[in-house]
Design an enzyme around this catalytic site. Structure first.
Site, PDB file in Angstrom:
ATOM      1  N   LYS A 241      23.352 -29.783 -20.261  1.00 33.67           N
ATOM      2  CA  LYS A 241      22.781 -31.100 -20.518  1.00 33.67           C
ATOM      3  C   LYS A 241      21.344 -31.138 -20.001  1.00 33.67           C
ATOM      4  O   LYS A 241      21.095 -31.010 -18.811  1.00 33.67           O
ATOM      5  CB  LYS A 241      23.626 -32.184 -19.843  1.00 33.67           C
ATOM      6  CG  LYS A 241      25.055 -32.247 -20.374  1.00 33.67           C
ATOM      7  CD  LYS A 241      25.895 -33.283 -19.684  1.00 33.67           C
ATOM      8  CE  LYS A 241      26.198 -32.920 -18.246  1.00 33.67           C
ATOM      9  NZ  LYS A 241      27.253 -33.772 -17.658  1.00 33.67           N
TER      10      LYS A 241
ATOM     11  N   GLY B 291      26.721 -43.118 -15.683  1.00 28.52           N
ATOM     12  CA  GLY B 291      27.935 -42.695 -16.372  1.00 28.52           C
ATOM     13  C   GLY B 291      27.712 -41.795 -17.569  1.00 28.52           C
ATOM     14  O   GLY B 291      28.673 -41.443 -18.256  1.00 28.52           O
ATOM     15  N   THR B 292      26.474 -41.382 -17.797  1.00 26.59           N
ATOM     16  CA  THR B 292      26.178 -40.584 -18.987  1.00 26.59           C
ATOM     17  C   THR B 292      26.992 -39.295 -19.036  1.00 26.59           C
ATOM     18  O   THR B 292      27.583 -38.953 -20.058  1.00 26.59           O
ATOM     19  CB  THR B 292      24.674 -40.237 -19.028  1.00 26.59           C
ATOM     20  OG1 THR B 292      23.919 -41.437 -18.953  1.00 26.59           O
ATOM     21  CG2 THR B 292      24.326 -39.504 -20.301  1.00 26.59           C
ATOM     22  N   GLY B 293      27.020 -38.549 -17.912  1.00 31.46           N
ATOM     23  CA  GLY B 293      27.713 -37.266 -17.906  1.00 31.46           C
ATOM     24  C   GLY B 293      29.212 -37.400 -18.100  1.00 31.46           C
ATOM     25  O   GLY B 293      29.827 -36.645 -18.867  1.00 31.46           O
ATOM     26  N   CYS B 294      29.809 -38.355 -17.408  1.00 28.91           N
ATOM     27  CA  CYS B 294      31.251 -38.594 -17.566  1.00 28.91           C
ATOM     28  C   CYS B 294      31.580 -38.972 -19.004  1.00 28.91           C
ATOM     29  O   CYS B 294      32.572 -38.509 -19.582  1.00 28.91           O
ATOM     30  CB  CYS B 294      31.707 -39.717 -16.632  1.00 28.91           C
ATOM     31  SG  CYS B 294      31.356 -39.457 -14.879  1.00 28.91           S
TER      32      CYS B 294
ATOM     33  N   THR C 205      21.477 -45.789 -17.293  1.00 28.12           N
ATOM     34  CA  THR C 205      22.149 -44.603 -17.828  1.00 28.12           C
ATOM     35  C   THR C 205      23.292 -44.142 -16.928  1.00 28.12           C
ATOM     36  O   THR C 205      23.735 -42.996 -17.026  1.00 28.12           O
ATOM     37  CB  THR C 205      21.144 -43.450 -17.985  1.00 28.12           C
ATOM     38  OG1 THR C 205      20.509 -43.205 -16.710  1.00 28.12           O
ATOM     39  CG2 THR C 205      20.072 -43.796 -19.009  1.00 28.12           C
TER      40      THR C 205
END
Length: 262
Positions: free
Chosen positions: A175, A208-211, A206
């Protein structure tokens, strides 16, 4: 009666509702699968950061997992915050016998820079958890934590992906959201490359983007898409969620998991 695909998240709770288990379940609902959860830790967390974290006993994690898997069954699993070596080891042992896609989000730090993975757990993630992953989804900080590779631009993302693939996942999704310019991610299995590009939206909310991205990949895999298709669909979903992110509290607000429904 149609039964939706079933996806299990094994991760920590975010009391602010933007990341962790809460983000995972919201994503799964939005993408048409039935989300289930194994809570590994409880955090006191809001838009300003993580004020406290308490790991659940390994026995509680095992019991939750067995309760869900043995009765309901799963068609994909996503892992998130596994804060200690003991938890990583236990989860790896639980996942090893399963014959379903596993998406490993090797959570190391929070959006605000709070550490979420003990130093002695990093090696266990490398040697026990990543080899079980259908897809690993590290961000650039997690790449450095796991492999030592520092990514300062798109060319270095190939080196990062190769280093993570040496740990054993079938695919890796690097990412690149922390880089400047377009939001660029690299999906590769070592032989084929897929560059996922999206415009960078001018929105600081932003959390929580990775989860959300990892849960979206798991959801689409459970729905029968192959890995490149799932990654592309997940990228589209999370890009819309980032664009629609909204302010909460005095810090960084969450992405909007329900942006397609609004």
């Amino acid at each position: 009666m149609t039964i939706p695909p079933r996806v299990l998240t094994v991760a920590g709770s975010d009391s602010g509702g933007g990341a962790g288990i809460q983000a995972d379940l919201k994503t799964m609902l939005a993408l048409g699968v039935h989300g289930m959860s194994v809570v590994t830790a409880v955090t006191a967390q809001n838009s300003l950061g993580v004020q406290g974290a308490w790991e659940l006993p390994v026995e509680a994690v095992r019991a939750q997992f067995r309760s869900v898997v043995d009765d309901i069954g799963v068609q994909a699993v996503k892992t998130g915050m596994l804060s200690s070596a003991g938890l990583v080891t236990a989860v790896a042992e639980l996942l090893a016998p399963l014959d379903v896609p596993v998406v490993v989000d090797p959570v190391g730090v929070s959006k605000h820079g709070d550490p979420l993975l003990a130093a002695d757990a990093v090696e266990v993630v490398r040697t026990r958890l990543l080899p079980l992953a259908t897809v690993a989804t590290p961000n650039l900080d997690e790449v450095r934590q796991i492999t030592g590779v520092v990514v300062d631009g798109e060319p270095a993302m190939r080196e990062a992906a190769a280093a993570v693939l040496k740990c054993g996942p079938r695919w890796v999704l690097i990412k690149g959201g922390h880089l400047s310019g377009d939001a660029v991610d690299l999906l590769t299995d070592g032989s084929s490359e897929h560059w996922l590009r999206a415009p960078r939206h001018d929105n600081r909310h932003t959390h929580g983007t990775g989860c959300t991205l990892a849960s979206a990949v798991a959801s689409f895999l459970a729905r029968g898409l192959d890995v490149p298709e799932a990654a592309h669909a997940a990228k589209e979903y999370v890009t819309g969620a980032i664009e629609a992110g909204f302010p909460l509290g005095g810090g960084i607000g969450p992405v909007d998991h329900a942006w397609r429904q609004r």
